[in-house]
Design a protein around this motif. Structure first.
Motif, mmCIF file in Angstrom:
data_model
loop_
_atom_site.group_PDB
_atom_site.id
_atom_site.type_symbol
_atom_site.label_atom_id
_atom_site.label_comp_id
_atom_site.label_asym_id
_atom_site.label_seq_id
_atom_site.Cartn_x
_atom_site.Cartn_y
_atom_site.Cartn_z
ATOM 1 N N VAL A 99 -11.700 2.093 -4.498
ATOM 2 C CA VAL A 99 -10.239 2.053 -4.479
ATOM 3 C C VAL A 99 -9.798 0.758 -3.809
ATOM 4 O O VAL A 99 -10.185 0.458 -2.679
ATOM 5 N N MET A 100 -8.993 -0.012 -4.469
ATOM 6 C CA MET A 100 -8.567 -1.312 -3.956
ATOM 7 C C MET A 100 -7.096 -1.354 -3.548
ATOM 8 O O MET A 100 -6.713 -2.146 -2.691
ATOM 9 N N GLU A 101 -6.258 -0.534 -4.169
ATOM 10 C CA GLU A 101 -4.826 -0.641 -3.917
ATOM 11 C C GLU A 101 -4.163 0.712 -4.132
ATOM 12 O O GLU A 101 -4.584 1.505 -4.973
ATOM 13 N N LEU A 102 -3.161 0.978 -3.307
ATOM 14 C CA LEU A 102 -2.397 2.212 -3.419
ATOM 15 C C LEU A 102 -0.919 1.868 -3.534
ATOM 16 O O LEU A 102 -0.398 1.077 -2.741
ATOM 17 N N GLN A 103 -0.235 2.447 -4.508
ATOM 18 C CA GLN A 103 1.202 2.256 -4.656
ATOM 19 C C GLN A 103 1.868 3.620 -4.754
ATOM 20 O O GLN A 103 1.475 4.451 -5.566
ATOM 21 N N LEU A 104 2.852 3.832 -3.881
ATOM 22 C CA LEU A 104 3.568 5.097 -3.842
ATOM 23 C C LEU A 104 5.036 4.836 -4.142
ATOM 24 O O LEU A 104 5.730 4.198 -3.367
ATOM 25 N N THR A 105 5.496 5.335 -5.275
ATOM 26 C CA THR A 105 6.893 5.127 -5.628
ATOM 27 C C THR A 105 7.787 6.240 -5.112
ATOM 28 O O THR A 105 8.988 6.055 -4.972
ATOM 29 N N SER A 106 7.212 7.387 -4.809
ATOM 30 C CA SER A 106 8.013 8.503 -4.304
ATOM 31 C C SER A 106 7.149 9.357 -3.385
ATOM 32 O O SER A 106 6.084 9.829 -3.798
ATOM 33 N N SER A 107 7.594 9.533 -2.136
ATOM 34 C CA SER A 107 6.843 10.354 -1.189
ATOM 35 C C SER A 107 7.807 11.029 -0.237
ATOM 36 O O SER A 107 8.891 10.517 0.046
ATOM 37 N N GLU A 108 7.423 12.181 0.247
ATOM 38 C CA GLU A 108 8.283 12.945 1.139
ATOM 39 C C GLU A 108 7.419 13.660 2.165
ATOM 40 O O GLU A 108 6.392 14.257 1.836
ATOM 41 N N LEU A 109 7.870 13.595 3.431
ATOM 42 C CA LEU A 109 7.197 14.265 4.537
ATOM 43 C C LEU A 109 8.238 15.120 5.237
ATOM 44 O O LEU A 109 9.271 14.616 5.688
ATOM 45 N N HIS A 110 7.989 16.427 5.335
ATOM 46 C CA HIS A 110 8.981 17.297 5.944
ATOM 47 C C HIS A 110 8.321 18.526 6.556
ATOM 48 O O HIS A 110 7.180 18.866 6.239
ATOM 49 N N PHE A 111 9.072 19.163 7.470
ATOM 50 C CA PHE A 111 8.635 20.429 8.050
ATOM 51 C C PHE A 111 8.978 21.567 7.093
ATOM 52 O O PHE A 111 9.974 21.512 6.361
ATOM 53 N N GLN A 112 8.137 22.591 7.164
ATOM 54 C CA GLN A 112 8.382 23.773 6.342
ATOM 55 C C GLN A 112 7.912 24.998 7.113
ATOM 56 O O GLN A 112 6.784 25.017 7.611
ATOM 57 N N PRO A 113 8.752 26.026 7.248
ATOM 58 C CA PRO A 113 8.319 27.233 7.968
ATOM 59 C C PRO A 113 7.023 27.790 7.393
ATOM 60 O O PRO A 113 6.816 27.809 6.190
ATOM 61 N N GLU A 114 6.143 28.189 8.326
ATOM 62 C CA GLU A 114 4.831 28.782 8.041
ATOM 63 C C GLU A 114 3.788 27.751 7.622
ATOM 64 O O GLU A 114 2.613 27.919 7.910
ATOM 65 N N GLN A 115 4.189 26.681 6.930
ATOM 66 C CA GLN A 115 3.217 25.658 6.554
ATOM 67 C C GLN A 115 3.175 24.514 7.576
ATOM 68 O O GLN A 115 2.236 23.733 7.592
ATOM 69 N N GLU A 116 4.202 24.406 8.393
ATOM 70 C CA GLU A 116 4.329 23.404 9.425
ATOM 71 C C GLU A 116 4.677 22.009 8.887
ATOM 72 O O GLU A 116 5.794 21.563 9.045
ATOM 73 N N LEU A 117 3.733 21.317 8.232
ATOM 74 C CA LEU A 117 3.990 19.935 7.829
ATOM 75 C C LEU A 117 3.562 19.738 6.381
ATOM 76 O O LEU A 117 2.410 19.988 6.027
ATOM 77 N N MET A 118 4.490 19.276 5.551
ATOM 78 C CA MET A 118 4.240 19.113 4.120
ATOM 79 C C MET A 118 4.322 17.638 3.747
ATOM 80 O O MET A 118 5.227 16.916 4.176
ATOM 81 N N LEU A 119 3.376 17.187 2.919
ATOM 82 C CA LEU A 119 3.383 15.840 2.368
ATOM 83 C C LEU A 119 3.339 15.948 0.848
ATOM 84 O O LEU A 119 2.456 16.600 0.293
ATOM 85 N N GLN A 120 4.314 15.315 0.189
ATOM 86 C CA GLN A 120 4.371 15.327 -1.271
ATOM 87 C C GLN A 120 4.461 13.893 -1.779
ATOM 88 O O GLN A 120 5.318 13.121 -1.339
#
Length: 525
Positions: A99-120
């Motif tokens: 893997v040489m390069e990573l491009q993220l056009t859309s990402s979200e990090l948020h809290f969620q009850p019971e799951q604690e921390l969500m990354l999408q």
């Protein structure tokens, strides 16, 4: 009857629940800086901005890059097995995929009850480089080629909990990941042949890549992030006399807007680590969510500190001879001249001793108007002839009230004390108390000049709050309430996540494709 029994058990459990002395809230504001990452814009293999030793002193604006940088470097560790196959007389081998390069056009990090921390992450892409080898009868072709994985989708959740030692841990990582399509730019003598085989090659690589993303993220959460959480102090020494217990009392609680943690927040004397003070203080509250992080301390937090030092025998001071200020020495000898002249000549000119000993643990009172500490101590005045028992001249009681101002610097809670009220009186008679009035002012001056600087030197060293290595508080604001105080602040990365993790993780956890990794994502290929 069963209803009354259940109600009684619920009340009993509530009565026995331990009240936290310290609370911490991380708000969604802390995640918003890392919420929209956008394009990485730099190669993973050495071109990305440094997060090692040269990344110290990162600004608040670069907090949003820390998660992305960490994710980039973890995906770089993906190991894809060699892909070999045959189509008719064509033999092909794809190896050394990196893997040489990573491009993220859309990402979200948020809290969620019971799951604690969500990354999408949606619609991301990975840049790849691999070695190609093709054999057709007696013709051979080889070399390196670039490829891209498009439509990368990653949904992962970190579940946080309290382990048996009271430390916060990532207890589980759930993950779904998929790559929707791949493209490889083949060239060279056998370009047409590769284009014919590209469907088989890219489909195989996409299948293998899908199987590797989630194990890497599982390893990053359960091993690497836990090594970062291991740097949070749980039960540690503050100095040579006293320790602090920051054990979590229960699992962290997540809501849609914050993550709340409750800590014991109790000091203890190191000589008796099993000693504890019962918490009868008001439970601290965290009603606000505007800042990135909030910390709350109850009166119990400070009371346990002062009682621990009292139990350790540290709250006493003895001044003998030249250590007693000259003017105070003369005043004390004049005050007790009637007692001194009755002594033998060998004792009259002996050095003077002034001893202050706190007789009961000091107590802290927090009000919206400020924080005060009440101290009661005995003051003993004596002569200390050489090689003879000391001769006691007087004993009195001192009541003092100190004002305390709290400040949070980095990850250290500091206290500045100031003597506000001071009174001495005799336990023997009211008449003797009247005779002590001339000593009020010089004794208070002695405390302000000689004692308070020593106290402040120690309290300003402070005590660390439960925060991971490399993360500090900045722009803090202290607010007093009835029975507790809160500190709102922003987070500042003094070190990169990678630097802290590499420093602290165990040496036997270097392989993200270890057998302990979970099954790969079940996302469709």
């Amino acid at each position: 009857m069963a209803l009354f029994g259940a109600l009684f058990l619920a009340l009993l459990a509530g009565a026995q629940a331990e009240i936290p002395g310290c609370k911490i809230r991380i708000t969604s504001t802390a995640l918003e800086l890392g919420k929209t990452w956008g394009r990485a814009g730099a190669a993973v293999g050495g071109v990305a901005p440094a997060v090692g030793a040269g990344a110290k002193g990162l600004t608040a604006a670069s907090v949003k890059q820390e998660g992305l940088r960490f994710l980039e470097q973890e995906l770089e560790t993906i190991t894809i097995p060699d892909l070999r196959g045959r189509e008719g007389q064509f033999y092909y081998n794809i190896s050394e995929v990196k893997v040489m390069e990573l491009q993220l056009t859309s990402s979200e990090l948020h809290f969620q009850p019971e799951q604690e921390l969500m990354l999408q992450i949606n619609n991301g892409s990975l840049g790849l480089r691999f070695r190609r080898q093709l054999l057709y009868w007696f013709f051979y072709d080889g070399g390196y080629i670039n490829a891209s994985a498009e439509g990368v989708s990653i949904h992962t959740a970190l579940q946080l909990s309290r382990d048996p030692t009271g430390r916060m841990k990532v207890s589980n990582v759930s993950c779904q990941a998929s790559v929707s399509r791949m493209h490889a730019a083949f060239g060279g003598t056998f370009k047409k042949v590769y284009e014919f085989l590209s469907m088989f090659i890219t489909s195989g690589m996409r299948f293998l890549l899908n199987q590797q993303i989630c194990p890497v993220l599982y390893h990053a959460g359960t091993v690497l992030l836990n090594s970062l959480l291991d740097t949070v102090p749980v039960r540690s020494a503050v100095d040579e006399l006293v320790g602090i217990d920051y054990s979590l009392l229960k699992d962290p609680v997540a809501s849609a807007s914050s993550l709340d943690m409750e800590f014991r927040g109790a000091f203890f004397p190191l000589a008796d680590s099993n000693w504890s003070l019962r918490n009868r203080a008001v439970e601290p509250q965290l009603p606000e969510e505007e800042r990135m992080v909030y910390v709350a301390f109850s009166e119990f937090f400070f009371d346990s500190a002062m009682e621990s030092y009292f139990q350790a025998g540290a709250l006493k001071l003895s001044l003998v001879g030249a250590k007693v200020p000259h003017d105070l020495d003369m005043l004390l000898r004049a005050t007790y001249f009637g007692n001194i002249v009755l002594l033998s000549p060998a004792v009259i000119d002996s050095p003077l001793k002034l001893e202050l000993r706190v007789t009961a643990p000091p107590r802290c009172t927090i009000k919206p108007s400020g924080t005060t500490i009440s101290v009661t101590a005995s003051v003993t005045i004596a002569l200390v002839p050489p090689n003879q028992p000391e001769v006691k001249l007087s004993s009195m009681t001192m009541d003092a009230r100190l004002s305390a101002k709290m400040a949070l610097r980095g990850k250290v809670l500091r206290t500045q004390l100031d003597l506000r009220r001071f009174r001495i009186y005799s336990n023997q008679s009211a008449l003797e108390s009247l005779a002590l009035i001339p000593l009020q002012a010089p004794l208070k001056t002695m405390l302000q000049i000689g004692v308070m600087p020593m106290l402040n030197e120690r309290t300003w060293r402070g005590v660390q709050i439960p925060l991971p290595e490399g993360i500090d508080f900045v722009r803090e604001v202290v607010t007093n309430h009835a029975g507790f105080l809160t500190i709102g602040a922003d987070l500042h990365f003094a070190k990169g996540l990678r630097e802290v993790i590499e420093k602290n993780r165990p040496a036997n956890t270097r392989n993200p494709q270890a057998p302990s990794a979970p099954p790969p994502s079940m996302a469709a290929v």
